[in-house]
Scaffold this motif. Structure first.
Motif, PDB file in Angstrom:
ATOM      1  N   ASP A  14       0.776  -1.360   0.133  1.00 50.55           N
ATOM      2  CA  ASP A  14       0.121   0.032   0.020  1.00 50.55           C
ATOM      3  C   ASP A  14       0.669   1.319   0.089  1.00 50.55           C
ATOM      4  OD1 ASP A  14      -2.403  -1.505   0.047  1.00 50.55           O
ATOM      5  OD2 ASP A  14      -2.551  -1.410   2.274  1.00 50.55           O
ATOM      6  N   ASP A  15       1.954   1.272   0.516  1.00 54.83           N
ATOM      7  CA  ASP A  15       2.915   2.443   0.658  1.00 54.83           C
ATOM      8  C   ASP A  15       3.761   2.379  -0.665  1.00 54.83           C
ATOM      9  OD1 ASP A  15       4.998   0.342   0.812  1.00 54.83           O
ATOM     10  OD2 ASP A  15       5.673   0.948   2.645  1.00 54.83           O
ATOM     11  N   GLY A  16       3.461   1.837  -1.781  1.00 53.26           N
ATOM     12  CA  GLY A  16       4.205   1.820  -2.832  1.00 53.26           C
ATOM     13  C   GLY A  16       5.518   1.074  -2.968  1.00 53.26           C
ATOM     14  N   THR A  17       5.994   0.595  -2.082  1.00 55.74           N
ATOM     15  CA  THR A  17       7.256  -0.507  -1.827  1.00 55.74           C
ATOM     16  C   THR A  17       6.987  -1.654  -2.824  1.00 55.74           C
ATOM     17  OG1 THR A  17       7.883   0.451   0.302  1.00 55.74           O
ATOM     18  CG2 THR A  17       8.705  -1.696  -0.480  1.00 55.74           C
ATOM     19  N   VAL A  18       7.773  -2.055  -3.509  1.00 61.57           N
ATOM     20  CA  VAL A  18       7.773  -3.282  -4.389  1.00 61.57           C
ATOM     21  C   VAL A  18       8.450  -4.365  -3.561  1.00 61.57           C
ATOM     22  CG1 VAL A  18       8.449  -4.296  -6.467  1.00 61.57           C
ATOM     23  CG2 VAL A  18       7.747  -1.842  -6.374  1.00 61.57           C
ATOM     24  N   VAL A  19       7.668  -5.329  -3.439  1.00 62.87           N
ATOM     25  CA  VAL A  19       8.166  -6.751  -2.576  1.00 62.87           C
ATOM     26  C   VAL A  19       8.684  -7.459  -3.759  1.00 62.87           C
ATOM     27  CG1 VAL A  19       7.892  -8.391  -0.899  1.00 62.87           C
ATOM     28  CG2 VAL A  19       6.748  -6.164  -0.645  1.00 62.87           C
ATOM     29  N   VAL A  20       9.749  -7.822  -3.666  1.00 63.48           N
ATOM     30  CA  VAL A  20      10.196  -8.787  -4.987  1.00 63.48           C
ATOM     31  C   VAL A  20      10.654 -10.238  -4.026  1.00 63.48           C
ATOM     32  CG1 VAL A  20      12.336  -9.316  -6.278  1.00 63.48           C
ATOM     33  CG2 VAL A  20      11.324  -6.782  -5.946  1.00 63.48           C
ATOM     34  N   LEU A  50      13.574  -7.289  -0.415  1.00 66.41           N
ATOM     35  CA  LEU A  50      13.688  -8.718  -1.295  1.00 66.41           C
ATOM     36  C   LEU A  50      13.460  -9.567  -0.158  1.00 66.41           C
ATOM     37  CD1 LEU A  50      14.941  -9.981  -3.399  1.00 66.41           C
ATOM     38  CD2 LEU A  50      17.104  -9.504  -2.425  1.00 66.41           C
ATOM     39  N   GLU A  51      12.316 -10.475  -0.451  1.00 68.78           N
ATOM     40  CA  GLU A  51      11.789 -11.514   0.461  1.00 68.78           C
ATOM     41  C   GLU A  51      12.821 -12.736  -0.080  1.00 68.78           C
ATOM     42  OE1 GLU A  51       7.777 -11.562   0.177  1.00 68.78           O
ATOM     43  OE2 GLU A  51       7.848 -10.268   1.964  1.00 68.78           O
ATOM     44  N   LEU A  52      13.364 -13.538   0.957  1.00 68.97           N
ATOM     45  CA  LEU A  52      14.026 -14.632   0.766  1.00 68.97           C
ATOM     46  C   LEU A  52      13.805 -15.921   1.417  1.00 68.97           C
ATOM     47  CD1 LEU A  52      17.413 -12.747   0.595  1.00 68.97           C
ATOM     48  CD2 LEU A  52      16.106 -13.469  -1.243  1.00 68.97           C
ATOM     49  N   PRO A  53      12.467 -16.008   2.066  1.00 62.92           N
ATOM     50  CA  PRO A  53      12.131 -17.335   2.511  1.00 62.92           C
ATOM     51  C   PRO A  53      12.093 -18.706   1.820  1.00 62.92           C
ATOM     52  CG  PRO A  53      10.193 -15.795   2.631  1.00 62.92           C
ATOM     53  CD  PRO A  53      11.331 -15.112   2.041  1.00 62.92           C
ATOM     54  N   ALA A  54      11.743 -18.512   0.502  1.00 61.09           N
ATOM     55  CA  ALA A  54      11.886 -19.442  -0.285  1.00 61.09           C
ATOM     56  C   ALA A  54      13.121 -19.719  -1.185  1.00 61.09           C
ATOM     57  CB  ALA A  54      10.558 -19.344  -1.332  1.00 61.09           C
ATOM     58  N   VAL A  55      14.299 -19.192  -0.608  1.00 58.76           N
ATOM     59  CA  VAL A  55      15.469 -19.457  -1.411  1.00 58.76           C
ATOM     60  C   VAL A  55      15.883 -20.900  -0.588  1.00 58.76           C
ATOM     61  CG1 VAL A  55      17.952 -18.514  -1.729  1.00 58.76           C
ATOM     62  CG2 VAL A  55      15.844 -17.076  -2.188  1.00 58.76           C
ATOM     63  N   LYS A  56      16.249 -21.922  -1.603  1.00 61.47           N
ATOM     64  CA  LYS A  56      16.928 -22.944  -0.845  1.00 61.47           C
ATOM     65  C   LYS A  56      18.305 -22.978  -0.621  1.00 61.47           C
ATOM     66  CE  LYS A  56      12.865 -25.690  -2.757  1.00 61.47           C
ATOM     67  NZ  LYS A  56      11.965 -24.920  -1.694  1.00 61.47           N
ATOM     68  N   PHE A  57      18.924 -22.323  -1.545  1.00 61.54           N
ATOM     69  CA  PHE A  57      20.469 -21.894  -1.551  1.00 61.54           C
ATOM     70  C   PHE A  57      20.867 -20.606  -2.162  1.00 61.54           C
ATOM     71  CE2 PHE A  57      24.226 -22.293  -4.356  1.00 61.54           C
ATOM     72  CZ  PHE A  57      25.165 -22.937  -3.331  1.00 61.54           C
ATOM     73  N   MET A  58      22.075 -20.357  -1.359  1.00 60.43           N
ATOM     74  CA  MET A  58      22.534 -19.037  -2.009  1.00 60.43           C
ATOM     75  C   MET A  58      24.068 -19.141  -1.908  1.00 60.43           C
ATOM     76  SD  MET A  58      22.181 -15.135  -0.576  1.00 60.43           S
ATOM     77  CE  MET A  58      20.768 -15.000  -0.549  1.00 60.43           C
ATOM     78  N   ALA A  81      15.957  -2.953   1.027  1.00 62.25           N
ATOM     79  CA  ALA A  81      15.960  -3.754   2.086  1.00 62.25           C
ATOM     80  C   ALA A  81      15.799  -5.412   1.979  1.00 62.25           C
ATOM     81  CB  ALA A  81      15.024  -3.162   3.294  1.00 62.25           C
ATOM     82  N   VAL A  82      16.275  -6.152   2.902  1.00 67.28           N
ATOM     83  CA  VAL A  82      16.025  -7.480   2.762  1.00 67.28           C
ATOM     84  C   VAL A  82      14.666  -7.869   4.076  1.00 67.28           C
ATOM     85  CG1 VAL A  82      16.971  -9.713   3.337  1.00 67.28           C
ATOM     86  CG2 VAL A  82      18.266  -7.931   2.135  1.00 67.28           C
ATOM     87  N   PRO A 104      20.616  -3.777   5.139  1.00 65.75           N
ATOM     88  CA  PRO A 104      19.315  -3.129   5.756  1.00 65.75           C
ATOM     89  C   PRO A 104      18.378  -4.186   5.884  1.00 65.75           C
ATOM     90  CG  PRO A 104      19.804  -2.392   3.525  1.00 65.75           C
ATOM     91  CD  PRO A 104      20.791  -3.379   3.800  1.00 65.75           C
ATOM     92  N   PHE A 105      17.588  -4.399   6.798  1.00 64.84           N
ATOM     93  CA  PHE A 105      16.380  -5.264   6.973  1.00 64.84           C
ATOM     94  C   PHE A 105      15.253  -4.501   7.141  1.00 64.84           C
ATOM     95  CE2 PHE A 105      20.062  -8.038   7.791  1.00 64.84           C
ATOM     96  CZ  PHE A 105      19.652  -9.146   7.218  1.00 64.84           C
ATOM     97  N   ASP A 106      14.065  -4.894   6.761  1.00 64.67           N
ATOM     98  CA  ASP A 106      12.883  -4.395   6.454  1.00 64.67           C
ATOM     99  C   ASP A 106      12.021  -4.612   7.631  1.00 64.67           C
ATOM    100  OD1 ASP A 106      10.684  -2.957   5.129  1.00 64.67           O
ATOM    101  OD2 ASP A 106       9.696  -4.906   5.356  1.00 64.67           O
ATOM    102  N   ASP A 107      11.720  -3.657   8.475  1.00 62.93           N
ATOM    103  CA  ASP A 107      10.932  -4.080   9.746  1.00 62.93           C
ATOM    104  C   ASP A 107       9.328  -4.137   9.577  1.00 62.93           C
ATOM    105  OD1 ASP A 107      13.076  -3.370  11.460  1.00 62.93           O
ATOM    106  OD2 ASP A 107      12.897  -1.135  11.152  1.00 62.93           O
ATOM    107  N   ALA A 108       9.021  -4.039   8.477  1.00 67.02           N
ATOM    108  CA  ALA A 108       7.494  -4.238   7.955  1.00 67.02           C
ATOM    109  C   ALA A 108       7.639  -5.738   7.779  1.00 67.02           C
ATOM    110  CB  ALA A 108       6.950  -3.418   7.018  1.00 67.02           C
ATOM    111  N   SER A 109       8.483  -6.504   7.480  1.00 70.06           N
ATOM    112  CA  SER A 109       8.349  -7.699   7.060  1.00 70.06           C
ATOM    113  C   SER A 109       8.710  -9.001   8.017  1.00 70.06           C
ATOM    114  CB  SER A 109       9.039  -8.177   5.654  1.00 70.06           C
ATOM    115  OG  SER A 109      10.411  -7.811   5.983  1.00 70.06           O
TER     116      SER A 109
END
Length: 109
Positions: A14-20, A50-58, A81-82, A104-109
């Motif tokens: 809603d705030d315009g941030t794009v969640v990838v 950037l959301e990474l909970p479904a990343v199995k390997f990095m 932010a991550v 930087p980490f996102d406090d809203a996620s």
């Protein structure tokens, strides 16, 4: 993991941030696809999480991409932010590389 099991999804808050959201493995072969998405959002000065909970390997290529995005965002005036919800594999890697101190980490996620 086959390349066809790698995916990047985008949604807008809603705030315009794009969640990838990244799904699959983030490595030498898949990072260019994420880089292209981030470059496009950066060119439009979009705030990105950037959301990474479904990343199995990095691998180190993925870590480097996150560090580069952080530096470029600060330099060029866009927000990056991550999300705090990380997969176990990414969380372990971040701990080993002390990334929690450098990204930087996102406090809203």
């Amino acid at each position: 993991m086959p390349a066809d099991e790698f995916a990047i999804h985008q949604r807008r808050r809603d705030d315009g941030t794009v969640v990838v959201s990244v799904i699959g493995e983030l490595d030498l072969f898949t990072c260019p696809r994420l880089r292209e998405v981030l470059d496009g959002l950066a060119a439009r000065k979009r705030a990105v999480v950037l959301e990474l909970p479904a990343v199995k390997f990095m691998d180190s290529t993925g870590l480097n991409l996150l560090v580069q995005a952080t530096r470029e965002a600060r330099r060029d005036g866009w927000s990056f932010a991550v999300g705090r919800d990380l997969s176990e594999a990414v969380s372990r890697l971040f701990d080993l590389a002390s990334m929690h101190e450098h990204l930087p980490f996102d406090d809203a996620s």
